[in-house]
Scaffold this motif. Structure first.
Motif, PDB file in Angstrom:
ATOM      1  N   TYR A 354      53.926  25.299  -0.556  1.00  0.00           N
ATOM      2  CA  TYR A 354      52.949  26.325  -0.205  1.00  0.00           C
ATOM      3  C   TYR A 354      53.029  26.578   1.295  1.00  0.00           C
ATOM      4  O   TYR A 354      53.253  25.643   2.076  1.00  0.00           O
ATOM      5  CB  TYR A 354      51.533  25.864  -0.586  1.00  0.00           C
ATOM      6  CG  TYR A 354      50.499  26.958  -0.476  1.00  0.00           C
ATOM      7  CD1 TYR A 354      50.392  27.929  -1.462  1.00  0.00           C
ATOM      8  CD2 TYR A 354      49.651  27.027   0.619  1.00  0.00           C
ATOM      9  CE1 TYR A 354      49.461  28.943  -1.364  1.00  0.00           C
ATOM     10  CE2 TYR A 354      48.710  28.036   0.731  1.00  0.00           C
ATOM     11  CZ  TYR A 354      48.632  28.992  -0.258  1.00  0.00           C
ATOM     12  OH  TYR A 354      47.702  30.001  -0.159  1.00  0.00           O
ATOM     13  N   PRO A 355      52.858  27.836   1.724  1.00  0.00           N
ATOM     14  CA  PRO A 355      52.971  28.119   3.162  1.00  0.00           C
ATOM     15  C   PRO A 355      51.830  27.518   3.962  1.00  0.00           C
ATOM     16  O   PRO A 355      50.675  27.526   3.530  1.00  0.00           O
ATOM     17  CB  PRO A 355      52.941  29.650   3.222  1.00  0.00           C
ATOM     18  CG  PRO A 355      52.313  30.086   1.939  1.00  0.00           C
ATOM     19  CD  PRO A 355      52.688  29.068   0.926  1.00  0.00           C
ATOM     20  N   ASN A 356      52.165  26.981   5.130  1.00  0.00           N
ATOM     21  CA  ASN A 356      51.137  26.462   6.034  1.00  0.00           C
ATOM     22  C   ASN A 356      50.338  27.607   6.646  1.00  0.00           C
ATOM     23  O   ASN A 356      50.811  28.739   6.739  1.00  0.00           O
ATOM     24  CB  ASN A 356      51.772  25.628   7.141  1.00  0.00           C
ATOM     25  CG  ASN A 356      52.276  24.290   6.634  1.00  0.00           C
ATOM     26  OD1 ASN A 356      51.779  23.766   5.644  1.00  0.00           O
ATOM     27  ND2 ASN A 356      53.277  23.735   7.313  1.00  0.00           N
ATOM     28  N   GLY A 357      49.132  27.268   7.059  1.00  0.00           N
ATOM     29  CA  GLY A 357      48.269  28.263   7.688  1.00  0.00           C
ATOM     30  C   GLY A 357      46.852  28.165   7.166  1.00  0.00           C
ATOM     31  O   GLY A 357      46.475  27.209   6.471  1.00  0.00           O
ATOM     32  N   THR A 358      46.059  29.151   7.490  1.00  0.00           N
ATOM     33  CA  THR A 358      44.646  29.184   7.113  1.00  0.00           C
ATOM     34  C   THR A 358      44.458  30.038   5.863  1.00  0.00           C
ATOM     35  O   THR A 358      45.015  31.136   5.754  1.00  0.00           O
ATOM     36  CB  THR A 358      43.789  29.744   8.258  1.00  0.00           C
ATOM     37  OG1 THR A 358      43.955  28.919   9.407  1.00  0.00           O
ATOM     38  CG2 THR A 358      42.316  29.784   7.871  1.00  0.00           C
ATOM     39  N   TYR A 359      43.669  29.526   4.944  1.00  0.00           N
ATOM     40  CA  TYR A 359      43.377  30.251   3.699  1.00  0.00           C
ATOM     41  C   TYR A 359      41.887  30.557   3.657  1.00  0.00           C
ATOM     42  O   TYR A 359      41.048  29.664   3.824  1.00  0.00           O
ATOM     43  CB  TYR A 359      43.782  29.427   2.481  1.00  0.00           C
ATOM     44  CG  TYR A 359      43.538  30.134   1.170  1.00  0.00           C
ATOM     45  CD1 TYR A 359      44.526  30.929   0.606  1.00  0.00           C
ATOM     46  CD2 TYR A 359      42.310  30.038   0.525  1.00  0.00           C
ATOM     47  CE1 TYR A 359      44.303  31.603  -0.583  1.00  0.00           C
ATOM     48  CE2 TYR A 359      42.075  30.709  -0.664  1.00  0.00           C
ATOM     49  CZ  TYR A 359      43.075  31.494  -1.207  1.00  0.00           C
ATOM     50  OH  TYR A 359      42.847  32.163  -2.377  1.00  0.00           O
ATOM     51  N   HIS A 360      41.559  31.809   3.404  1.00  0.00           N
ATOM     52  CA  HIS A 360      40.165  32.247   3.338  1.00  0.00           C
ATOM     53  C   HIS A 360      39.772  32.436   1.881  1.00  0.00           C
ATOM     54  O   HIS A 360      40.357  33.257   1.169  1.00  0.00           O
ATOM     55  CB  HIS A 360      39.991  33.562   4.105  1.00  0.00           C
ATOM     56  CG  HIS A 360      38.605  34.109   4.068  1.00  0.00           C
ATOM     57  ND1 HIS A 360      37.535  33.475   4.677  1.00  0.00           N
ATOM     58  CD2 HIS A 360      38.100  35.229   3.484  1.00  0.00           C
ATOM     59  CE1 HIS A 360      36.439  34.191   4.479  1.00  0.00           C
ATOM     60  NE2 HIS A 360      36.758  35.244   3.757  1.00  0.00           N
ATOM     61  N   TYR A 361      38.802  31.661   1.423  1.00  0.00           N
ATOM     62  CA  TYR A 361      38.383  31.739   0.018  1.00  0.00           C
ATOM     63  C   TYR A 361      37.582  33.018  -0.241  1.00  0.00           C
ATOM     64  O   TYR A 361      36.648  33.332   0.495  1.00  0.00           O
ATOM     65  CB  TYR A 361      37.565  30.507  -0.366  1.00  0.00           C
ATOM     66  CG  TYR A 361      38.405  29.256  -0.435  1.00  0.00           C
ATOM     67  CD1 TYR A 361      39.228  29.017  -1.529  1.00  0.00           C
ATOM     68  CD2 TYR A 361      38.420  28.329   0.609  1.00  0.00           C
ATOM     69  CE1 TYR A 361      40.030  27.896  -1.595  1.00  0.00           C
ATOM     70  CE2 TYR A 361      39.219  27.197   0.557  1.00  0.00           C
ATOM     71  CZ  TYR A 361      40.021  26.988  -0.550  1.00  0.00           C
ATOM     72  OH  TYR A 361      40.823  25.890  -0.605  1.00  0.00           O
ATOM     73  N   VAL A 362      37.972  33.723  -1.311  1.00  0.00           N
ATOM     74  CA  VAL A 362      37.322  35.005  -1.614  1.00  0.00           C
ATOM     75  C   VAL A 362      36.739  35.062  -3.017  1.00  0.00           C
ATOM     76  O   VAL A 362      36.062  36.017  -3.372  1.00  0.00           O
ATOM     77  CB  VAL A 362      38.312  36.184  -1.429  1.00  0.00           C
ATOM     78  CG1 VAL A 362      38.790  36.255   0.005  1.00  0.00           C
ATOM     79  CG2 VAL A 362      39.493  36.084  -2.386  1.00  0.00           C
ATOM     80  N   GLU A 363      37.013  34.054  -3.851  1.00  0.00           N
ATOM     81  CA  GLU A 363      36.551  34.087  -5.235  1.00  0.00           C
ATOM     82  C   GLU A 363      35.412  33.095  -5.445  1.00  0.00           C
ATOM     83  O   GLU A 363      35.341  32.058  -4.798  1.00  0.00           O
ATOM     84  CB  GLU A 363      37.700  33.719  -6.191  1.00  0.00           C
ATOM     85  CG  GLU A 363      38.860  34.685  -6.148  1.00  0.00           C
ATOM     86  CD  GLU A 363      40.014  34.198  -6.993  1.00  0.00           C
ATOM     87  OE1 GLU A 363      39.828  33.203  -7.726  1.00  0.00           O
ATOM     88  OE2 GLU A 363      41.084  34.797  -6.921  1.00  0.00           O
ATOM     89  N   GLU A 364      34.533  33.430  -6.380  1.00  0.00           N
ATOM     90  CA  GLU A 364      33.508  32.482  -6.808  1.00  0.00           C
ATOM     91  C   GLU A 364      34.191  31.316  -7.523  1.00  0.00           C
ATOM     92  O   GLU A 364      35.203  31.499  -8.188  1.00  0.00           O
ATOM     93  CB  GLU A 364      32.531  33.164  -7.777  1.00  0.00           C
ATOM     94  CG  GLU A 364      31.847  34.390  -7.224  1.00  0.00           C
ATOM     95  CD  GLU A 364      30.710  34.072  -6.285  1.00  0.00           C
ATOM     96  OE1 GLU A 364      30.462  32.864  -6.029  1.00  0.00           O
ATOM     97  OE2 GLU A 364      30.074  34.998  -5.788  1.00  0.00           O
ATOM     98  N   PRO A 365      33.699  30.069  -7.417  1.00  0.00           N
ATOM     99  CA  PRO A 365      32.517  29.666  -6.665  1.00  0.00           C
ATOM    100  C   PRO A 365      32.815  29.219  -5.239  1.00  0.00           C
ATOM    101  O   PRO A 365      31.932  28.722  -4.556  1.00  0.00           O
ATOM    102  CB  PRO A 365      32.013  28.486  -7.488  1.00  0.00           C
ATOM    103  CG  PRO A 365      33.251  27.852  -8.009  1.00  0.00           C
ATOM    104  CD  PRO A 365      34.220  28.972  -8.271  1.00  0.00           C
ATOM    105  N   MET A 366      34.055  29.400  -4.763  1.00  0.00           N
ATOM    106  CA  MET A 366      34.410  28.930  -3.421  1.00  0.00           C
ATOM    107  C   MET A 366      34.102  29.961  -2.343  1.00  0.00           C
ATOM    108  O   MET A 366      34.174  29.652  -1.154  1.00  0.00           O
ATOM    109  CB  MET A 366      35.894  28.566  -3.368  1.00  0.00           C
ATOM    110  CG  MET A 366      36.290  27.411  -4.268  1.00  0.00           C
ATOM    111  SD  MET A 366      35.380  25.899  -3.902  1.00  0.00           S
ATOM    112  CE  MET A 366      35.951  25.554  -2.240  1.00  0.00           C
ATOM    113  N   LYS A 367      33.785  31.170  -2.749  1.00  0.00           N
ATOM    114  CA  LYS A 367      33.489  32.225  -1.787  1.00  0.00           C
ATOM    115  C   LYS A 367      32.369  31.783  -0.850  1.00  0.00           C
ATOM    116  O   LYS A 367      31.335  31.279  -1.282  1.00  0.00           O
ATOM    117  CB  LYS A 367      33.084  33.497  -2.520  1.00  0.00           C
ATOM    118  CG  LYS A 367      32.915  34.706  -1.620  1.00  0.00           C
ATOM    119  CD  LYS A 367      32.607  35.935  -2.460  1.00  0.00           C
ATOM    120  CE  LYS A 367      32.453  37.172  -1.588  1.00  0.00           C
ATOM    121  NZ  LYS A 367      32.152  38.379  -2.412  1.00  0.00           N
ATOM    122  N   GLY A 368      32.595  31.931   0.445  1.00  0.00           N
ATOM    123  CA  GLY A 368      31.610  31.506   1.429  1.00  0.00           C
ATOM    124  C   GLY A 368      31.814  30.103   1.953  1.00  0.00           C
ATOM    125  O   GLY A 368      31.191  29.702   2.935  1.00  0.00           O
TER     126      GLY A 368
END
Length: 438
Positions: A354-368
């Motif tokens: 998997y590529p390194n870097g920052t991942y922003h969660y956008v789906e429930e239930p991890m959103k936020g």
């Protein structure tokens, strides 16, 4: 946020923790979030329309009550060449240009006149010609839970290598097999960092893929863990937030077949109108695939957690793959199931490139939740997207060991899987089964 540590008993399996909150309302919220993302991505890809100041919707989600069913392209129907004249006649359309998709004249894409609805037209055609003579131009997407997403978003992991681990048996390393993966493409820089991805080739993943970034290279890594010497090419197609129009899938399948693969592995699909087959892939089967004696399509069963058919996995000529939980003792709660699913393999807590870097969660239930930071070149991910390349890799491995064609190897492994059936699940394949005598 905490990473997923398999050795920590206080850190439950990702499929347990992630799905603990799974409710119908949560599923609907996820569906609507994903519907907005996929629709937006298709519209962003049309700059000429944007310059004119108005962007008419290209694709539309279809709901049954509050539950998502599928995406389809507005103003477009698909039909086979043998039925095209009757479809035009019933709809009263004089334009007989009938644009076709892919080689030959089998698949026709019909553009409806303004203000003529897709489902109104299909209801009329069902009544006069029979159900399924024409179908929508569906949107095919990464295997989703109700819509266009894997069973979970990726998570950081403390693991130091792939799960399942890399196959070290030289007699089942897949060196005779040619595999085409239809997915998102290869992420720049990841292939060179992983030994088991050495020699994997294919199209580059688009930079604006959003939170589906890395899906293609992860799937390639899982397949190569099972068959480290297989020739693997990744055909980048699922680039609209992990989705593609069905009518664009047909020529991509023909391009894949031009490479003379033994195995095509596809971790994508869709629900369809009335559960009828995808017209595009029906045409590919009739045009070419049924004439290729040894080639096999392996496809993910989808992550909706129910029994309704998911195509192309539900085609009788495809090998459909459901997912087991991380202990490989039970069917994963998200996995589709039913008589149309041929076999199950581990799909939960899969670890791979998997590529390194920052991942922003956008789906429930991890959103936020806080963003995740990937630093080890690995991720933990769940879904039938990832059980599928396990089975494809086992087919490649058996080809090396037995000398069978991919189709023969798949048939033999399904026999072995049924002998290895688990109560309440069905036929199961596990790493190491490629060299078992039938």
């Amino acid at each position: 946020m905490a990473v997923h540590d398999p050795s920590n008993p206080d850190n439950p399996p990702v499929d347990v923790r992630y799905w603990r909150e799974r409710t119908p309302e949560l599923a609907r919220r996820r569906s609507r979030t994903q519907a907005a993302l996929i629709r937006e991505s298709f519209e962003e890809d049309r700059p000429s329309l944007r310059r004119r100041g108005r962007i008419p919707s290209l694709v539309t989600p279809r709901y049954s009550g509050e539950d998502f069913q599928y995406f389809y392209r507005q103003s477009t129907l698909l039909t086979l060449g043998r039925d095209a004249a009757d479809v035009y006649r019933v709809l009263g359309i004089a334009d007989l240009d009938r644009p076709r998709v892919g080689p030959g004249e089998r698949l026709h894409r019909l553009t409806l006149p303004d203000r003529v609805g897709v489902h109104t037209s299909l209801s009329r055609l069902d009544g006069e010609l029979g159900p399924g003579v024409a179908t929508p131009d569906h949107v095919v997407h990464l295997c989703g839970n109700g819509v266009i997403c894997p069973a979970t978003e990726p998570f950081p992991t403390t693991a130091t290598g792939p799960t399942p681990s890399v196959n070290l048996d030289a007699e089942t390393d897949g060196r005779r097999a040619r595999v085409v993966l239809i997915d998102t493409g290869l992420t720049s820089g990841v292939v060179s960092r992983h030994r088991n991805l050495k020699g994997v080739r294919g199209d580059r993943e688009q930079a604006d893929l959003g939170h589906y970034r890395g899906h293609g290279v992860f799937v390639a890594g899982v397949l190569r863990a099972m068959a480290p010497a297989a020739q693997v090419h990744v055909e980048a197609l699922l680039f609209e937030r992990g989705a593609v129009l069905e009518s664009d899938l047909a020529p991509a399948m023909h391009r894949a077949l031009d490479q003379a693969p033994d195995i095509i592995s596809m971790s994508a699909g869709t629900r369809t109108r009335s559960g009828l087959p995808l017209k595009s892939l029906q045409s590919v089967w009739e045009d070419r695939l049924r004439h290729l004696k040894g080639t096999v399509l392996v496809a993910a069963a989808g992550n909706d957690g129910d029994w309704q058919p998911f195509y192309p996995a539900a085609f009788p000529w495809a090998v459909s793959v459901g997912a087991l939980n991380s202990t490989v003792e039970r069917r994963a709660g998200y996995s589709n199931y039913g008589s149309w699913v041929d076999v199950y393999a581990q799909g939960s807590r899969i670890v791979n490139a998997y590529p390194n870097g920052t991942y922003h969660y956008v789906e429930e239930p991890m959103k936020g939740q806080p963003d995740a930071t990937f630093t080890t070149g690995l991720a933990s991910w769940c879904g039938t997207s990832f059980s599928t390349p396990i089975v494809a890799g086992l087919i490649a491995g058996r080809m090396t060991w037995s000398g069978e064609s991919a189709r023969e190897a798949a048939d033999t492994l399904l026999v072995l899987a049924r002998k290895n059936a688990k109560l309440g699940v069905g036929a199961v394949l596990e790493p190491g089964m490629a060299r078992i005598r039938s």
